[in-house]
Design a protein around this motif. Structure first.
Motif, PDB file in Angstrom:
ATOM      1  N   ASP A  75      54.066  40.568  38.388  1.00 42.17           N
ATOM      2  CA  ASP A  75      53.583  39.195  38.492  1.00 42.17           C
ATOM      3  C   ASP A  75      52.104  39.056  38.116  1.00 42.17           C
ATOM      4  OD1 ASP A  75      52.576  40.552  40.658  1.00 42.17           O
ATOM      5  OD2 ASP A  75      53.163  39.060  42.152  1.00 42.17           O
ATOM      6  N   HIS A  76      51.542  40.076  37.471  1.00 42.35           N
ATOM      7  CA  HIS A  76      50.145  39.982  37.046  1.00 42.35           C
ATOM      8  C   HIS A  76      49.962  40.640  35.681  1.00 42.35           C
ATOM      9  CE1 HIS A  76      45.617  41.056  37.738  1.00 42.35           C
ATOM     10  NE2 HIS A  76      45.771  40.049  36.892  1.00 42.35           N
ATOM     11  N   THR A  77      49.893  39.808  34.671  1.00 47.80           N
ATOM     12  CA  THR A  77      49.554  40.259  33.323  1.00 47.80           C
ATOM     13  C   THR A  77      48.151  39.774  33.006  1.00 47.80           C
ATOM     14  OG1 THR A  77      51.845  40.191  32.576  1.00 47.80           O
ATOM     15  CG2 THR A  77      50.152  40.141  30.875  1.00 47.80           C
ATOM     16  N   HIS A  78      47.272  40.700  32.722  1.00 52.58           N
ATOM     17  CA  HIS A  78      45.897  40.332  32.381  1.00 52.58           C
ATOM     18  C   HIS A  78      45.831  39.944  30.904  1.00 52.58           C
ATOM     19  CE1 HIS A  78      41.546  40.398  32.043  1.00 52.58           C
ATOM     20  NE2 HIS A  78      41.653  41.276  31.057  1.00 52.58           N
ATOM     21  N   HIS A 396      42.919  44.206  38.705  1.00 50.67           N
ATOM     22  CA  HIS A 396      43.879  43.724  39.693  1.00 50.67           C
ATOM     23  C   HIS A 396      43.192  43.211  40.960  1.00 50.67           C
ATOM     24  CE1 HIS A 396      47.962  43.211  41.003  1.00 50.67           C
ATOM     25  NE2 HIS A 396      47.847  44.031  42.034  1.00 50.67           N
ATOM     26  N   TYR A 397      42.104  43.877  41.362  1.00 53.18           N
ATOM     27  CA  TYR A 397      41.433  43.497  42.600  1.00 53.18           C
ATOM     28  C   TYR A 397      40.129  42.748  42.362  1.00 53.18           C
ATOM     29  CZ  TYR A 397      44.867  46.809  44.328  1.00 53.18           C
ATOM     30  OH  TYR A 397      46.043  47.466  44.593  1.00 53.18           O
ATOM     31  N   GLN A 398      39.705  42.664  41.126  1.00 47.90           N
ATOM     32  CA  GLN A 398      38.579  41.832  40.698  1.00 47.90           C
ATOM     33  C   GLN A 398      37.347  42.062  41.572  1.00 47.90           C
ATOM     34  OE1 GLN A 398      39.932  37.779  39.853  1.00 47.90           O
ATOM     35  NE2 GLN A 398      41.877  38.539  39.084  1.00 47.90           N
ATOM     36  N   SER A 399      36.832  41.065  42.256  1.00 40.71           N
ATOM     37  CA  SER A 399      35.586  41.234  43.022  1.00 40.71           C
ATOM     38  C   SER A 399      35.737  42.203  44.178  1.00 40.71           C
ATOM     39  CB  SER A 399      35.108  39.873  43.552  1.00 40.71           C
ATOM     40  OG  SER A 399      34.786  39.004  42.488  1.00 40.71           O
ATOM     41  N   LEU A 451      35.731  40.211  50.067  1.00 37.25           N
ATOM     42  CA  LEU A 451      35.248  39.973  48.705  1.00 37.25           C
ATOM     43  C   LEU A 451      36.293  39.342  47.802  1.00 37.25           C
ATOM     44  CD1 LEU A 451      33.365  43.356  48.121  1.00 37.25           C
ATOM     45  CD2 LEU A 451      32.323  41.119  48.555  1.00 37.25           C
ATOM     46  N   ALA A 452      37.531  39.219  48.271  1.00 36.17           N
ATOM     47  CA  ALA A 452      38.616  38.726  47.416  1.00 36.17           C
ATOM     48  C   ALA A 452      38.290  37.362  46.828  1.00 36.17           C
ATOM     49  CB  ALA A 452      39.911  38.666  48.212  1.00 36.17           C
ATOM     50  N   VAL A 457      44.300  37.338  44.824  1.00 34.25           N
ATOM     51  CA  VAL A 457      43.649  38.643  44.938  1.00 34.25           C
ATOM     52  C   VAL A 457      43.710  39.141  46.379  1.00 34.25           C
ATOM     53  CG1 VAL A 457      41.465  39.879  44.694  1.00 34.25           C
ATOM     54  CG2 VAL A 457      42.141  38.207  42.965  1.00 34.25           C
ATOM     55  N   ARG A 458      43.553  38.240  47.319  1.00 35.22           N
ATOM     56  CA  ARG A 458      43.629  38.648  48.725  1.00 35.22           C
ATOM     57  C   ARG A 458      44.999  39.251  49.042  1.00 35.22           C
ATOM     58  NH1 ARG A 458      40.965  37.780  53.471  1.00 35.22           N
ATOM     59  NH2 ARG A 458      42.258  37.881  55.365  1.00 35.22           N
ATOM     60  N   ALA A 459      46.055  38.651  48.512  1.00 30.83           N
ATOM     61  CA  ALA A 459      47.399  39.179  48.748  1.00 30.83           C
ATOM     62  C   ALA A 459      47.545  40.583  48.160  1.00 30.83           C
ATOM     63  CB  ALA A 459      48.439  38.240  48.164  1.00 30.83           C
TER      64      ALA A 459
END
Length: 472
Positions: A75-78, A396-399, A451-452, A457-459
């Protein structure tokens, strides 16, 4: 719309009449079933490959290499901004070194479209996803060849003699077979032939031991094993005998068997027939250190067995272990050995690799990261595994990436410095997991949650943090 007289500014995907008329130097007919070719010439692009998966893989490879797309999770394509992407001219050809690639995570089996994007070619039978390889995993099949429920009462002599009695234990796919019994050889070959008659697409079939060490100790079996210095002696003689019979009916099908546990050591004189595959299993190995690490005493015997099998067999497959089977969701510090192990298998001329992991659930420790890392390396072992890991964490986790990466490195450093050699069934103590380490890991994940960037991102961070809560 394509104009044959003005073949400009086109992207050709797969073989077609328009590609034939384009003048581009592309010949899909010369490409293997997963081979791909990417040609960029002026203002035209051709993405082609062999059938059935090569063209699909060419598209994915082009998106990754030239546009920076990353298929991170189902569910995450960059997808970066590619408005000003500079695509260099030239031709890239690729032949995947492993013809069988299985990152054994439930994320793949539940989302076959995602598995296809990662080039895991062992999951989906759907034609639109390229189907899957005709090679199947070599596994435990004695219970399928001669089911005890069908033959056990009338013919106990078909089954292993253990401690002076015929075995009746059915755990682990048992009981084992008496592999020197002529009727067992005949009936097993007939069972294999029946299956292959009904499945003409199969390129191999497993004829292999049950998952138990209660192998046959009858006089005939023991005579071979004593002479050959390993219980693989009688086992391989049996597999060869079945393979010889099967070849008469299905000459292009390989017969696969496990070199696993008590059969891992090759026999002294018996050699696999030309239509026999060996699937070598690393279940006893240390998981923290690379298998070919000369300073890891636990792995040396496996490396010797691997080298010895390579001398007598040119069709070797690998069953490797990449999780903690006692605690799927505990932190497991083996991420640094995955890349070196895959490259070791490649140098050892393995043709396919099954990376067994948490295929049972969706919340195993860092399963998203692990699945991505393993699948990418199986497709291209030349990739820098550390760079692949860091890229996944960053995207995937960004910040929140920094504390997640710090947590991974902290525990890996700690386990390495502890000097242990855990296998794939470790206890927390085997992994040097202490209360203080658990507290530090949880604190880092709590910092990551703070930081999410957003709820998505939090999930992702929450899922990754399960291992820290389990450690606590």
């Amino acid at each position: 719309r394509y104009h044959a007289e003005q073949p400009a500014r086109h992207i050709y995907i797969g073989p077609s009449a328009s590609l034939d008329a384009s003048g581009l130097d592309v010949n899909p007919d010369t490409l293997g079933e997963e081979d791909l070719q990417i040609t960029v010439e002026g203002d035209r692009i051709a993405l082609v490959g062999g059938r059935p998966r090569g063209t699909l893989y060419a598209v994915y490879q082009f998106l990754e290499d030239h546009l920076g797309v990353r298929f991170l999770t189902y569910d995450h394509t960059h997808v970066p901004d590619a408005a000003n992407a500079a695509i260099p001219c030239g031709t890239t050809c690729y032949h995947p070194p492993f013809s069988f690639r299985w990152s054994y995570y439930r994320e793949n089996s539940e989302h076959p479209e995602f598995a296809a994007r990662l080039r895991v070619n062992t999951v989906s039978t759907e034609a639109r996803l390229g189907g899957k390889t005709g090679q199947s995993l070599i596994s435990h099949t004695f219970h399928l060849l001669l089911p005890f429920s069908e033959y056990g009462e009338a013919h106990p002599e078909y089954y292993a003699l253990v401690d002076g009695v015929r075995d009746t234990a059915t755990y682990g796919g048992g009981p084992q077979l008496c592999v020197t019994n002529p009727d067992v050889i005949r009936l097993s070959a007939e069972a294999v032939i029946r299956y292959l008659d009904e499945h003409p697409e199969a390129e191999n079939i497993s004829v292999s031991q049950a998952d138990t060490d209660r192998y046959c100790r009858c006089e005939a079996c023991e005579a071979i094993n004593q002479r050959e210095g390993t219980p693989m002696g009688a086992q391989l003689a049996f597999v060869n005998a079945v393979a010889e019979r099967v070849e008469q009916v299905h000459p292009h099908v390989k017969i696969g068997t496990l070199a696993y546990w008590y059969t891992r050591k090759p026999p002294k004189t018996i050699r696999p027939r030309h239509n026999v595959q060996i699937q070598l299993c690393s279940i006893e190995c240390c998981t923290i250190h690379p298998i070919d690490d000369p300073d890891c005493e636990r792995n040396r015997v496996f490396c010797q067995d691997m080298a010895d099998w390579a001398k007598i067999c040119d069709d070797i497959w690998i069953w490797n272990y990449n999780t903690n089977f006692r605690h799927y969701d505990l932190p497991f510090p083996n991420l640094r050995s995955i890349g070196p192990n895959v490259r070791y298998f490649l140098r050892s001329n393995a043709k396919g690799v099954f990376m067994q992991a948490n295929g049972n659930g969706l919340s195993g420790e860092l399963s998203d990261l692990r699945n991505y890392l393993i699948a990418r390396l199986l497709w291209n072992p030349a990739l820098d595994d550390r760079a692949v890991l860091e890229e996944f964490v960053r995207l995937h986790y960004q910040s929140a990436a920094a504390p997640v990466l710090e947590c991974i490195d902290m525990f890996h450093d700690h386990a390495w410095q502890a000097g242990g050699h855990p296998d794939c069934f470790p206890s927390p103590d085997d992994l040097a997991l202490t209360p203080e380490m658990a507290r530090r890991m949880l604190a880092l994940f709590q910092r990551a949650l703070e930081l999410a960037d957003d709820e998505a991102v939090r999930a992702r961070v929450e899922k990754a943090s399960i291992c820290a809560y389990r450690a606590m």
